[in-house]
Design a protein around this motif. Structure first.
Motif, PDB file in Angstrom:
ATOM      1  N   LEU A  52       0.858  -1.177   0.000  1.00  0.00           N
ATOM      2  CA  LEU A  52       0.000   0.000   0.000  1.00  0.00           C
ATOM      3  C   LEU A  52       0.896   1.228   0.000  1.00  0.00           C
ATOM      4  CD1 LEU A  52      -2.244  -1.204   2.939  1.00  0.00           C
ATOM      5  CD2 LEU A  52      -2.727  -1.477   0.499  1.00  0.00           C
ATOM      6  N   LEU A  53       0.582   2.210  -0.844  1.00  0.00           N
ATOM      7  CA  LEU A  53       1.432   3.377  -0.928  1.00  0.00           C
ATOM      8  C   LEU A  53       0.641   4.575  -1.394  1.00  0.00           C
ATOM      9  CD1 LEU A  53       4.408   4.533  -1.008  1.00  0.00           C
ATOM     10  CD2 LEU A  53       4.345   3.950  -3.419  1.00  0.00           C
ATOM     11  N   GLU A  56       3.006   1.282  -8.682  1.00  0.00           N
ATOM     12  CA  GLU A  56       1.964   2.021  -9.409  1.00  0.00           C
ATOM     13  C   GLU A  56       0.720   1.153  -9.588  1.00  0.00           C
ATOM     14  OE1 GLU A  56       1.721   5.267 -10.241  1.00  0.00           O
ATOM     15  OE2 GLU A  56       3.535   5.414  -9.036  1.00  0.00           O
ATOM     16  N   LYS A  57       0.920  -0.119  -9.906  1.00  0.00           N
ATOM     17  CA  LYS A  57      -0.211  -1.045 -10.052  1.00  0.00           C
ATOM     18  C   LYS A  57      -0.904  -1.226  -8.700  1.00  0.00           C
ATOM     19  CE  LYS A  57      -1.444  -5.646 -11.644  1.00  0.00           C
ATOM     20  NZ  LYS A  57      -0.918  -6.924 -12.168  1.00  0.00           N
ATOM     21  N   GLY A  61      -4.932  -1.416  -5.687  1.00  0.00           N
ATOM     22  CA  GLY A  61      -4.836  -1.857  -4.295  1.00  0.00           C
ATOM     23  C   GLY A  61      -6.063  -1.491  -3.482  1.00  0.00           C
ATOM     24  N   ILE A  62      -5.977  -1.753  -2.193  1.00  0.00           N
ATOM     25  CA  ILE A  62      -7.081  -1.500  -1.268  1.00  0.00           C
ATOM     26  C   ILE A  62      -6.651  -0.451  -0.244  1.00  0.00           C
ATOM     27  CG2 ILE A  62      -6.373  -3.473   0.130  1.00  0.00           C
ATOM     28  CD1 ILE A  62      -9.301  -3.864   0.919  1.00  0.00           C
ATOM     29  N   PHE A  81      -9.034  -2.305   4.291  1.00  0.00           N
ATOM     30  CA  PHE A  81      -8.302  -3.503   4.672  1.00  0.00           C
ATOM     31  C   PHE A  81      -8.519  -3.820   6.152  1.00  0.00           C
ATOM     32  CE2 PHE A  81      -4.194  -5.391   6.110  1.00  0.00           C
ATOM     33  CZ  PHE A  81      -4.284  -6.590   5.417  1.00  0.00           C
ATOM     34  N   ALA A  82      -8.428  -2.797   6.987  1.00  0.00           N
ATOM     35  CA  ALA A  82      -8.633  -2.981   8.430  1.00  0.00           C
ATOM     36  C   ALA A  82     -10.041  -3.486   8.721  1.00  0.00           C
ATOM     37  CB  ALA A  82      -8.376  -1.675   9.168  1.00  0.00           C
TER      38      ALA A  82
END
Length: 92
Positions: free
Chosen positions: A17-18, A40-41, A46-47, A52-53
């Motif tokens: 995650l970024l 980048e992908k 991503g989530i 996510f939590a």
């Protein structure tokens, strides 16, 4: 440890995650890139850490109140991984 966890944004916890505006450890980013992680992908597909939590709580992956022995946590960075997990779970 808390000040380090508070200062850095999560970039890897089985998922990467970024956020480009967030503070992160540049050497960790370079390591992930060298290992073939496409940040980048991950950013695009991503989530969000809040989502996510919520999933971790919803699926009893943090604390399974029905079977206390059914969950085992293994970490790479030890206490820092748990500190980051607490941070995203509590959103603090």
């Amino acid at each position: 440890m808390k000040s380090n966890v508070d200062a850095l944004q999560i970039i890897q916890l089985s998922l990467s995650l970024l956020d480009a505006q967030d503070c992160y450890a540049s050497d960790s980013i370079e390591l992930l890139k060298r290992q073939g992680i496409n940040l980048e992908k991950n950013k695009e597909k991503g989530i969000d850490s809040k989502d996510f939590a919520k999933k971790l709580w919803d699926y009893d992956l943090v604390f399974n109140c029905y079977d206390l022995k059914s969950i085992t946590w293994i970490t790479f960075h030890g206490a820092y991984d748990f500190g980051i997990m607490l941070k995203i779970l509590t959103q603090s």
